[in-house]
Scaffold this active site. Structure first.
Site, mmCIF file in Angstrom:
data_model
loop_
_atom_site.group_PDB
_atom_site.id
_atom_site.type_symbol
_atom_site.label_atom_id
_atom_site.label_comp_id
_atom_site.label_asym_id
_atom_site.label_seq_id
_atom_site.Cartn_x
_atom_site.Cartn_y
_atom_site.Cartn_z
ATOM 1 N N SER A 13 0.785 -1.188 0.028
ATOM 2 C CA SER A 13 0.052 -0.098 0.136
ATOM 3 C C SER A 13 0.901 1.268 0.136
ATOM 4 O O SER A 13 1.664 1.413 -1.072
ATOM 5 C CB SER A 13 -0.953 0.087 1.358
ATOM 6 O OG SER A 13 -1.948 0.877 0.991
ATOM 7 N N ASP A 194 -8.876 -6.176 -5.745
ATOM 8 C CA ASP A 194 -8.380 -4.892 -5.027
ATOM 9 C C ASP A 194 -8.890 -3.618 -5.454
ATOM 10 O O ASP A 194 -9.361 -3.395 -6.771
ATOM 11 C CB ASP A 194 -6.901 -5.069 -5.447
ATOM 12 C CG ASP A 194 -5.883 -4.386 -4.494
ATOM 13 O OD1 ASP A 194 -6.356 -3.533 -3.903
ATOM 14 O OD2 ASP A 194 -4.814 -4.827 -4.407
ATOM 15 N N HIS A 224 -7.304 -5.818 -0.999
ATOM 16 C CA HIS A 224 -6.124 -5.060 -0.961
ATOM 17 C C HIS A 224 -5.312 -5.643 0.090
ATOM 18 O O HIS A 224 -3.899 -5.441 -0.193
ATOM 19 C CB HIS A 224 -6.734 -3.510 -0.394
ATOM 20 C CG HIS A 224 -5.382 -2.670 -0.250
ATOM 21 N ND1 HIS A 224 -4.506 -2.372 -1.169
ATOM 22 C CD2 HIS A 224 -5.227 -1.863 0.774
ATOM 23 C CE1 HIS A 224 -3.647 -1.359 -0.649
ATOM 24 N NE2 HIS A 224 -3.929 -1.153 0.553
#
Length: 246
Positions: A13, A194, A224
């Site tokens: 991320s 995602d 994610h």
């Protein structure tokens, strides 16, 4: 202190964004770069400003969830564009979205909301972690306690988020405009479901242009947090990528 001259650097991320900047600045320290659902890669969509005004999300593509998708590279034939949010969001949702984006632009991160909620902050965390249905009850409780503890502590790096990212997790200086000069092998990993669109990784690979080894993988049955949602496929891919530099 461990005497490591080079490493395989993995970032998830926002960590993927920062890991890329590290590899660009200190390539002599990085054997391989593995970016796990990295944010800040693509440019905002052309209708970005209108999207914010209307309180709707950008489009992303869903991928197949078969085991073969876990080892595929490139764009694949099973991708299709779908909106993250309804194309005509409710007035309530649109208002909430605009307020949240306004707070973000003023450098109020989610951790600030948890701290400001006082004793209800833990309940907000529990509601969020409760979506992780694949974890056991004990695992969810441990993760919620950890997330709450780091959120209520005095803020630190969170105050930089608004300076680096725009609402929707689009970087003010997108990596796709900077990654062409990368000099270390680079791998992208995304979840099949995602919210971070793998199109950013595909464009980045095109920018790199074959000067170094690249790859893109999609982990099936994952979003994610692919390392939590499908650890078996995630670990298999990551281990295989690490073996290429041993």
């Amino acid at each position: 202190r461990m005497g490591l001259e080079k490493m395989t650097l993995c970032g998830h991320s926002f960590g993927g964004y920062m890991s890329t900047l590290y590899a660009l600045k200190y390539p002599e320290r990085v054997e391989k770069l593995v970016l796990i659902s990295p944010i800040g890669v693509p440019k905002p969509p052309e209708d970005y400003e209108q999207m914010l005004r209307e309180g709707r999300g950008p489009q992303r593509r869903t991928q197949g969830t078969t085991p073969e998708a876990a080892s595929s590279s490139g764009s694949g034939d099973d991708a299709k564009a779908v909106p993250l949010d309804p194309s005509q969001p409710s007035m309530r949702r649109s208002l909430f979205f605009r307020v949240a984006m306004n707070l973000w632009e003023r450098n109020f991160a989610p951790q600030w909301i948890v701290r400001s909620a006082g004793p209800f902050g833990r309940r907000l965390i529990d509601m969020y972690i409760g979506r992780f249905a694949w974890l056991t009850e004990e695992q969810r409780a441990s993760l919620a306690a950890y997330a709450h503890q780091i959120s209520v502590l005095p803020g630190s790096s969170e105050y930089a988020l608004g300076d680096i990212l725009r609402p929707g997790a689009f970087a003010r200086r997108p990596l796709v405009d900077r990654i062409a000069s990368i000099t270390v092998p680079t791998t992208f990993m995304y979840g099949a479901n995602d919210w971070v669109d793998s199109a950013g990784g595909e464009e980045a690979i095109q920018k790199i242009g074959g000067r170094v080894a690249t790859g893109l993988f999609r982990v099936p049955n994952a979003g994610h947090n692919l390392h939590l949602e499908n650890p078996a496929d995630f670990n298999r891919i990551l281990i295989n990528e690490m073996r290429t530099v041993i």
